[in-house]
Design a protein around this motif. Structure first.
Motif, PDB file in Angstrom:
ATOM      1  N   SER A  41     -30.155  28.152  24.819  1.00  0.00           N
ATOM      2  CA  SER A  41     -29.975  29.165  23.775  1.00  0.00           C
ATOM      3  C   SER A  41     -31.313  29.866  23.570  1.00  0.00           C
ATOM      4  O   SER A  41     -32.372  29.254  23.682  1.00  0.00           O
ATOM      5  N   SER A  42     -31.252  31.158  23.296  1.00  0.00           N
ATOM      6  CA  SER A  42     -32.468  31.950  23.153  1.00  0.00           C
ATOM      7  C   SER A  42     -32.557  32.528  21.749  1.00  0.00           C
ATOM      8  O   SER A  42     -31.891  33.530  21.446  1.00  0.00           O
ATOM      9  N   PRO A  43     -33.371  31.944  20.889  1.00  0.00           N
ATOM     10  CA  PRO A  43     -33.535  32.517  19.549  1.00  0.00           C
ATOM     11  C   PRO A  43     -34.047  33.952  19.582  1.00  0.00           C
ATOM     12  O   PRO A  43     -33.620  34.789  18.780  1.00  0.00           O
ATOM     13  N   ALA A  80     -31.940  37.112  18.151  1.00  0.00           N
ATOM     14  CA  ALA A  80     -32.442  38.002  17.104  1.00  0.00           C
ATOM     15  C   ALA A  80     -32.420  39.459  17.566  1.00  0.00           C
ATOM     16  O   ALA A  80     -32.083  40.364  16.798  1.00  0.00           O
ATOM     17  N   LEU A  81     -32.759  39.680  18.831  1.00  0.00           N
ATOM     18  CA  LEU A  81     -32.799  41.038  19.372  1.00  0.00           C
ATOM     19  C   LEU A  81     -31.407  41.676  19.384  1.00  0.00           C
ATOM     20  O   LEU A  81     -31.245  42.845  19.024  1.00  0.00           O
ATOM     21  N   LEU A  82     -30.405  40.908  19.798  1.00  0.00           N
ATOM     22  CA  LEU A  82     -29.056  41.451  19.958  1.00  0.00           C
ATOM     23  C   LEU A  82     -28.164  41.233  18.748  1.00  0.00           C
ATOM     24  O   LEU A  82     -27.103  41.847  18.631  1.00  0.00           O
ATOM     25  N   LEU A  86     -29.609  43.255  29.486  1.00  0.00           N
ATOM     26  CA  LEU A  86     -29.752  43.533  28.055  1.00  0.00           C
ATOM     27  C   LEU A  86     -29.106  44.855  27.633  1.00  0.00           C
ATOM     28  O   LEU A  86     -28.360  44.875  26.645  1.00  0.00           O
ATOM     29  N   PRO A  87     -29.338  45.978  28.322  1.00  0.00           N
ATOM     30  CA  PRO A  87     -28.590  47.173  27.931  1.00  0.00           C
ATOM     31  C   PRO A  87     -27.087  46.999  28.119  1.00  0.00           C
ATOM     32  O   PRO A  87     -26.292  47.540  27.335  1.00  0.00           O
ATOM     33  N   ALA A 145     -19.193  38.039  18.867  1.00  0.00           N
ATOM     34  CA  ALA A 145     -19.402  37.578  20.239  1.00  0.00           C
ATOM     35  C   ALA A 145     -20.455  36.476  20.314  1.00  0.00           C
ATOM     36  O   ALA A 145     -21.366  36.389  19.477  1.00  0.00           O
ATOM     37  N   ARG A 146     -20.308  35.645  21.334  1.00  0.00           N
ATOM     38  CA  ARG A 146     -21.322  34.659  21.722  1.00  0.00           C
ATOM     39  C   ARG A 146     -21.587  34.887  23.205  1.00  0.00           C
ATOM     40  O   ARG A 146     -20.740  34.595  24.050  1.00  0.00           O
ATOM     41  N   LEU A 147     -22.764  35.431  23.495  1.00  0.00           N
ATOM     42  CA  LEU A 147     -23.053  35.944  24.827  1.00  0.00           C
ATOM     43  C   LEU A 147     -23.677  34.904  25.747  1.00  0.00           C
ATOM     44  O   LEU A 147     -24.543  34.120  25.330  1.00  0.00           O
TER      45      LEU A 147
END
Length: 319
Positions: free
Chosen positions: A25-27, A31-33, A279-280, A293-295
């Motif tokens: 998981s990436s905090p 946060a960014l998305l 990312l885009p 969503a959960r990416l």
């Protein structure tokens, strides 16, 4: 089409030869998305990309006669690195054909691994030369038009399905389509409710063109992202993507490079533009499916130098 049993067989075959890369998981990306993000870090594979999986599955399946004859591959960078390093580890003579637009670092790594590297003016010429070398007796290890290679790449999806928490959407980069085809087979079997999205860059739109045309068609290549620049997809990968993938999105090169910088700043990982494009694309996915969503992001590779990324960022005015 291949099935989950083929991917499971490939996983058994390559075990011990490739890295089971982290699924984390990436905090920072979350946060960014604005939604939970899980990253499958294939850039930590021993060859710097997922390509080691398919190359290993293919080489381990060769007969003694095929091993003795040697192997050949065409590559925009990462497949060549993977074939060269895997062939060296298995004591198989390898020839890698790359266009001159391939990253210099990729050419250097393949040569340092012991492969004979042949350069052509463009990717079409690279595919033509590989065909001639195959006809002369070398065994072709195709980057995506081979069921064994697709099954090998599918082990990425198998691990993601086993290691990730609940996901609603998974985004995968698309060049010739081997990775997304294999990942889609694994996810449809193990996580059937997950939506699967592909992403290409403008000027490397072989799968999008195929989907629009109803089958593989040649495309004109102009993207800076050489690792996604296939002159066409194969019938094999088209069949899998058209049946199993929800949609293939296309993003500009500039946004792919911005994605590399965002990955570095927010996720603390160094990617290449083929992965930066995730990312885009993820932002477009969220526009479609909403904030629930959960990416999952398949971070396919990291074989870009700081000089390359710095030059692209300067060219695109990214500061």
């Amino acid at each position: 089409m291949i099935g989950i049993s083929d991917v499971e067989a490939a996983a058994h075959l390559v075990a011990g030869h490739v890295v089971r890369t982290p699924t984390v998981s990436s905090p920072g990306l979350s946060a960014l998305l604005g939604v939970p993000v899980t990253a499958k870090l294939e850039l930590l594979q021993r060859t710097g990309s997922f390509k080691a999986r398919g190359a290993t599955a293919k080489l381990l399946s060769l007969t003694e006669a095929q091993r003795a004859a040697g192997v050949v591959a065409v590559s925009g960078g990462n497949h060549g690195i993977a074939l060269a390093m895997t062939a060296a580890a298995l004591d198989v003579k390898a020839t890698v054909v790359m266009p001159r637009t391939a990253p210099e670092r990729a050419v250097e790594i393949a040569r340092d691994a012991g492969a004979s590297v042949r350069l052509t003016d463009d990717m079409d010429g690279a595919f033509s030369l590989v065909t001639r070398l195959r006809d002369e007796g070398l065994t072709l290890v195709h980057p995506f038009d081979d069921p064994l290679v697709v099954a090998g790449q599918g082990t990425v999806g198998l691990e993601l399905a086993e290691d990730a928490d609940e996901l609603t959407d998974v985004v995968v980069s698309v060049g010739g389509g081997g990775l997304i085809a294999g990942v889609a087979v694994a996810l449809r079997a193990r996580r059937p409710d997950v939506r699967i999205w592909g992403v290409e860059t403008e000027g490397a739109e072989a799968m999008s063109a195929a989907l629009a045309a109803g089958g593989p068609v040649p495309v004109k290549l102009s993207s800076i992202v050489s690792t996604l620049s296939a002159p066409s997809v194969s019938q094999l990968t088209y069949d899998h993507v058209s049946a199993l993938v929800d949609e293939v999105l296309v993003v500009p090169d500039r946004e792919a490079v911005r994605g590399v910088l965002d990955f570095a700043e927010h996720a603390k990982v160094w990617t290449e533009p083929a992965a930066g494009a995730l990312l885009p694309a993820a932002r477009r996915v969220l526009e479609r499916v909403g904030v629930g969503a959960r990416l999952g992001l398949v971070v396919c590779g990291g074989n870009a130098t700081t000089a390359d990324v710095g030059r692209w960022a300067e060219d695109f005015g990214l500061h």
